[in-house]
Design a protein around this motif. Sequence first.
Motif, PDB file in Angstrom:
ATOM      1  N   PRO A 138     -84.057-161.490 -19.416  1.00 26.37           N
ATOM      2  CA  PRO A 138     -84.832-159.992 -19.249  1.00 26.37           C
ATOM      3  C   PRO A 138     -86.077-159.317 -19.720  1.00 26.37           C
ATOM      4  CG  PRO A 138     -82.841-160.441 -18.160  1.00 26.37           C
ATOM      5  CD  PRO A 138     -82.716-161.156 -19.640  1.00 26.37           C
ATOM      6  N   LEU A 139     -87.248-158.719 -18.891  1.00 20.80           N
ATOM      7  CA  LEU A 139     -87.976-158.158 -20.004  1.00 20.80           C
ATOM      8  C   LEU A 139     -87.808-157.424 -19.210  1.00 20.80           C
ATOM      9  CD1 LEU A 139     -90.673-160.347 -21.093  1.00 20.80           C
ATOM     10  CD2 LEU A 139     -88.556-159.997 -22.826  1.00 20.80           C
ATOM     11  N   LEU A 140     -88.570-155.237 -19.952  1.00 23.55           N
ATOM     12  CA  LEU A 140     -88.546-154.494 -19.092  1.00 23.55           C
ATOM     13  C   LEU A 140     -90.157-153.993 -19.925  1.00 23.55           C
ATOM     14  CD1 LEU A 140     -87.662-151.918 -17.847  1.00 23.55           C
ATOM     15  CD2 LEU A 140     -86.907-151.089 -19.210  1.00 23.55           C
ATOM     16  N   GLY A 159     -92.520-150.380 -16.367  1.00 29.65           N
ATOM     17  CA  GLY A 159     -90.869-150.290 -15.682  1.00 29.65           C
ATOM     18  C   GLY A 159     -91.264-151.819 -15.234  1.00 29.65           C
ATOM     19  N   THR A 160     -91.966-152.514 -14.489  1.00 31.58           N
ATOM     20  CA  THR A 160     -92.627-153.702 -14.391  1.00 31.58           C
ATOM     21  C   THR A 160     -90.913-154.502 -14.708  1.00 31.58           C
ATOM     22  OG1 THR A 160     -94.763-153.229 -13.528  1.00 31.58           O
ATOM     23  CG2 THR A 160     -93.555-155.384 -13.367  1.00 31.58           C
ATOM     24  N   GLN A 161     -90.278-155.310 -14.300  1.00 32.34           N
ATOM     25  CA  GLN A 161     -89.767-156.214 -14.892  1.00 32.34           C
ATOM     26  C   GLN A 161     -89.492-157.683 -14.547  1.00 32.34           C
ATOM     27  OE1 GLN A 161     -85.643-154.889 -13.838  1.00 32.34           O
ATOM     28  NE2 GLN A 161     -85.508-153.044 -14.178  1.00 32.34           N
ATOM     29  N   GLY A 162     -88.909-158.720 -15.669  1.00 29.66           N
ATOM     30  CA  GLY A 162     -89.603-160.144 -14.883  1.00 29.66           C
ATOM     31  C   GLY A 162     -89.004-160.514 -16.491  1.00 29.66           C
ATOM     32  N   THR A 168     -94.403-154.744 -23.127  1.00 27.92           N
ATOM     33  CA  THR A 168     -92.819-154.435 -23.110  1.00 27.92           C
ATOM     34  C   THR A 168     -92.530-153.403 -24.049  1.00 27.92           C
ATOM     35  OG1 THR A 168     -92.088-156.128 -25.185  1.00 27.92           O
ATOM     36  CG2 THR A 168     -92.647-157.399 -23.424  1.00 27.92           C
ATOM     37  N   ARG A 169     -90.801-153.279 -24.058  1.00 21.05           N
ATOM     38  CA  ARG A 169     -90.051-152.115 -24.452  1.00 21.05           C
ATOM     39  C   ARG A 169     -89.796-152.627 -25.217  1.00 21.05           C
ATOM     40  NH1 ARG A 169     -88.745-147.340 -20.547  1.00 21.05           N
ATOM     41  NH2 ARG A 169     -90.626-147.401 -19.280  1.00 21.05           N
TER      42      ARG A 169
END
Length: 83
Positions: A34-36, A40-43, A23-24
Amino acid sequence: MSAVIHIDPEAIHPVIDGLWHRTRSGGIPEPGEPLLMLCGTQGVAVFDVLAKRRERGVPHQCPRCEAIYRRQHGIAPSPVRRS
């Protein structure tokens, strides 16, 4: 009385579509947060027991997250894998 469960934020690797990511953001996400990912994928953060991690097959590391992580930490790129 609280029962504290200690979690290492560096060991948090969300799995999306069979790939585990980095994760960033640092820290421990809240459920539904929300996770980035580095790539760049998000979940959205969802927690489950480790024993269920392989129910849909063995997750593999996201190659884009790995490359970005290595570059950020001054680690040499992974060797190219040939089939």
